[in-house]
Design an enzyme around this catalytic site. Structure first.
Site, PDB file in Angstrom:
ATOM      1  N   GLY A  72       9.291 -37.677  -8.556  1.00 43.40           N
ATOM      2  CA  GLY A  72       7.912 -38.086  -8.710  1.00 43.40           C
ATOM      3  C   GLY A  72       6.886 -37.135  -8.132  1.00 43.40           C
ATOM      4  O   GLY A  72       7.088 -35.961  -8.006  1.00 43.40           O
ATOM      5  N   SER A 128       4.274 -26.935  -9.133  1.00 48.81           N
ATOM      6  CA  SER A 128       4.856 -26.864 -10.472  1.00 48.81           C
ATOM      7  C   SER A 128       3.827 -26.360 -11.482  1.00 48.81           C
ATOM      8  O   SER A 128       2.772 -26.978 -11.660  1.00 48.81           O
ATOM      9  CB  SER A 128       5.356 -28.245 -10.903  1.00 48.81           C
ATOM     10  OG  SER A 128       6.411 -28.678 -10.075  1.00 48.81           O
ATOM     11  N   CYS A 258      21.833 -24.313  -4.130  1.00 46.41           N
ATOM     12  CA  CYS A 258      23.018 -25.163  -4.264  1.00 46.41           C
ATOM     13  C   CYS A 258      23.787 -24.869  -5.538  1.00 46.41           C
ATOM     14  O   CYS A 258      25.024 -24.909  -5.548  1.00 46.41           O
ATOM     15  CB  CYS A 258      22.626 -26.630  -4.173  1.00 46.41           C
ATOM     16  SG  CYS A 258      21.411 -27.170  -5.403  1.00 46.41           S
ATOM     17  N   CYS A 264      28.761 -28.073  -3.282  1.00 48.97           N
ATOM     18  CA  CYS A 264      27.433 -28.662  -3.094  1.00 48.97           C
ATOM     19  C   CYS A 264      27.585 -29.904  -2.231  1.00 48.97           C
ATOM     20  O   CYS A 264      28.615 -30.112  -1.595  1.00 48.97           O
ATOM     21  CB  CYS A 264      26.772 -28.969  -4.436  1.00 48.97           C
ATOM     22  SG  CYS A 264      27.774 -29.949  -5.569  1.00 48.97           S
ATOM     23  N   ASP A 280      19.833 -35.056  -6.052  1.00 49.64           N
ATOM     24  CA  ASP A 280      18.653 -35.437  -6.823  1.00 49.64           C
ATOM     25  C   ASP A 280      18.963 -35.572  -8.309  1.00 49.64           C
ATOM     26  O   ASP A 280      18.266 -36.303  -9.024  1.00 49.64           O
ATOM     27  CB  ASP A 280      17.550 -34.394  -6.618  1.00 49.64           C
ATOM     28  CG  ASP A 280      16.236 -34.828  -7.255  1.00 49.64           C
ATOM     29  OD1 ASP A 280      15.897 -36.019  -7.139  1.00 49.64           O
ATOM     30  OD2 ASP A 280      15.559 -33.980  -7.864  1.00 49.64           O
ATOM     31  N   CYS A 334      25.436 -25.596 -11.979  1.00 47.58           N
ATOM     32  CA  CYS A 334      25.222 -26.978 -11.517  1.00 47.58           C
ATOM     33  C   CYS A 334      26.129 -27.946 -12.270  1.00 47.58           C
ATOM     34  O   CYS A 334      26.208 -27.899 -13.505  1.00 47.58           O
ATOM     35  CB  CYS A 334      23.762 -27.365 -11.732  1.00 47.58           C
ATOM     36  SG  CYS A 334      23.376 -29.045 -11.173  1.00 47.58           S
TER      37      CYS A 334
END
Length: 421
Positions: A72, A128, A258, A264, A280, A334
């Site tokens: 958020g 961002s 990560c 991780c 996340d 990832c």
């Protein structure tokens, strides 16, 4: 606290969960925010906040405790909330210790008062912004559907006026990958000195990737083109996170990102209700570890579920990854994006693998040379001049219809012809 529990870990806190005042089309929380739907409080309560800050400081292994505030959009929690944060940190910090605060924000609420507060309390800011105005305003609209580029760029300037150099967080979509230098120059010309690129890869219900997802080939070319421009023009004045991390790995240091690391699981997520998740990108029922009201953060960091989550990254590598020369550089990527097949048909291959392989093959030899020149005392200008000389030599006898010297296999006129020195 036992010695076993005092291990390094980090936390990303989401003081308002995934609530946001923007509607970025690629956001992985859109339509998938169960927490905000089932909790009444808009933001983290004082009780949750105090318990979180106390536990995190008590579980820290060093005298600098890094707090990252995420969402958020965390600024929706309000200035009064972050004043409580600062006050509580002072309350629980041992003598001689300090806190480092980083807030990840879209910048829409960063008015003069907000920027004054962030500067006064020495917050670092991740802002961002998707490079060029055109790409940014295609994807990053506010809740009313209006473009946001001008407001975010103005926030960057207000921060810079107060001595804060925000880290520019830029996503890489299928659109931005079409014009990497426009995206790069748009970020560079904000003069913050630091940027990072975050590839957008989303999985559609029909089993395909979404149209806004960057392709492996597009991502590889995006990084290669930016690297080629950066090393000739911006050494010493602009830092790109991935390039800096690669040099760290080449120097023998462990990866700081990560997704590049062998394992991780050392970055926990604390939601606004105090619930703790493994990552996340895995805020879901299967990765809910518990609540800070039941256990401490340091206990969650070493609990069996979190250890298994972290180790599964290396244990689930495909054979192609295990044999790849670039594995120390990317760690297999990832886990959230390991849904492709390897060259041998083995499932669980990192989706962007082939693009990174192309990029590493091009950039790593140049980074090694760059690092050697630095060790020999060469200045940024001298290094750039040397790379320019090499580029001119490389292109000296290449015509439009010859193979491009970048190694893409395409004709020069269809590849790097317009970017030759």
């Amino acid at each position: 606290m036992s010695a076993e529990e005092r291990v390094p870990f980090a936390v990303m806190a989401k003081p308002i969960g995934s609530l946001c005042n923007m509607r970025c089309s690629y956001c992985y929380y859109l339509g998938n925010d169960e927490l905000n739907q089932r909790t009444e409080s808009l933001r983290m309560t004082p009780e949750v906040l105090e318990r979180f800050i106390r536990q995190y400081i008590e579980g820290s292994t060093g005298n600098v405790v890094p707090f990252t505030w995420h969402g958020g959009e965390p600024t929706l929690a309000g200035l009064d909330f972050f004043q409580q944060v600062v006050d509580l940190q002072k309350k629980y910090l041992p003598a001689g210790w300090e806190c480092w605060n980083n807030i990840q924000t879209n910048g829409l609420l960063l008015d003069e008062q907000w920027c004054d507060f962030l500067a006064e309390h020495h917050f670092d800011v991740g802002l961002s912004i998707d490079g060029s105005r055109l790409v940014h305003d295609t994807y990053r609209l506010d809740a009313q559907g209006k473009p946001t580029y001008e407001r975010v760029a103005a926030a960057a300037k207000r921060l810079m006026d107060r001595g804060i150099q925000p880290d520019l967080l830029c996503t890489v979509t299928s659109d931005s990958a079409k014009d990497p230098l426009c995206v790069y120059r748009g970020l560079r010309d904000l003069h913050t000195g630091w940027m990072q690129f975050i590839p957008i890869v989303r999985w559609a219900e029909d089993g395909s990737v979404t149209p806004d997802s960057v392709t492996p080939d597009g991502y590889g070319r995006f990084l290669r083109d930016i690297f080629a421009y950066w090393i000739l023009n911006d050494l010493g004045r602009t830092q790109v996170q991935l390039f800096a991390e690669m040099m760290g790995v080449l120097a023998g240091n462990p990866p700081g990102l990560c997704w590049m690391a062998p394992e991780c699981g050392r970055v926990l997520i604390v939601e606004k209700d105090g619930s703790v998740y493994s990552c996340d990108h895995f805020v879901d029922h299967d990765h809910l570890l518990g609540s800070i009201f039941d256990h401490t953060l340091s206990q969650f960091a070493v609990c069996p579920e979190q250890i298994r989550f972290g180790k599964s990254k290396c244990e689930s590598l495909t054979q192609q990854c295990r044999e790849c020369q670039w594995l120390p550089m990317c760690g297999g990527g990832c886990p959230k994006d390991r849904f492709s097949s390897s060259k041998d048909g083995e499932s669980g291959q990192y989706f962007l693998c082939s693009g990174l392989e192309t990029f590493f093959s091009y950039s790593v030899p140049k980074l090694r040379e760059l690092m050697e020149m630095r060790r020999n005392g060469r200045t940024a200008k001298e290094i750039q001049d040397e790379f320019r000389r090499q580029e001119r030599e490389r292109w000296a006898h290449v015509g439009r219809n010859d193979l491009c010297p970048c190694g893409s296999g395409k004709k020069a006129k269809n590849c790097c012809w317009n970017r030759r020195p």
